[in-house]
Design a protein around this motif. Structure first.
Motif: not given
Length: 195
Positions: A40-59
């Protein structure tokens, strides 16, 4: 100092649940709840994460999931470099869970993630693992329905029986026979990063 204390106090109920777990099932119940909060924290920050690669998302996910008593390592080794290794730091009942993370690219790619988790990284010792799917496309609900339907038709990676519901939204469970002949329960968690 105030922010640090507030963060520490907010962890107390979660830490209590972690440290009081006396069985694998209690640990898994704790971990499922904690993972859901991190998703839920990730989804709340989706506008900042949607362009990131798998490694950044996993980090980002590993940082959200990490807390005192629970370490989350990226790219640790277990028959290959596992995306995430989640470890309780309990002396009495240490637990370890593996997670494979992917950016959603269709059912075949999802099946590859299951294959990596179950057949490559897992030793059969842990009874549960996770496939984390970062969904950057619209319609996550339909995507999850289609993934389940495909799995229930094809039974990928020695799937035993049909998939079943999980309490977390956009998540489901499948059981897979490992080469050790142990049954590994895989929790499929889908994260909505579409914006």
């Amino acid at each position: 100092m105030g922010d640090t204390l507030q963060t520490l106090f907010s962890w107390f109920p979660v830490m209590r649940m972690l440290y009081q777990s006396k069985s694998e099932q209690e640990f898994d119940d704790f971990l499922d709840r904690h993972i859901e909060e991190s998703v839920q924290r990730m989804e709340a920050e989706a506008q900042h994460l949607s362009e990131d690669c798998e490694e950044k998302l996993s980090a980002f996910f590993a940082a959200a999931l990490s807390m005192p008593g629970l370490s989350v390592e990226r790219e640790s080794y277990s028959n290959g470099h596992v995306d995430l290794t989640i470890r309780s730091e309990s002396i009495k009942r240490p637990q370890r869970r593996l997670a494979e993370a992917k950016i959603y690219a269709g059912p075949a790619y999802h099946a590859q993630a299951i294959e990596q988790l179950v057949s490559r990284y897992s030793t059969g010792r842990q009874s549960r693992g996770y496939v984390l799917e970062y969904v950057k496309k619209p319609g996550i609900s339909d995507i999850v329905v289609k993934l389940r339907a495909k799995a229930d038709l094809d039974f990928p990676v020695h799937q035993q029986g049909a998939t079943c519901d999980h309490q977390m939204k956009w998540a489901y469970i499948s059981d897979h026979r490992h080469t050790s002949q142990e049954l590994i329960r895989v929790v499929h968690i889908n994260v909505n990063l579409y914006r």
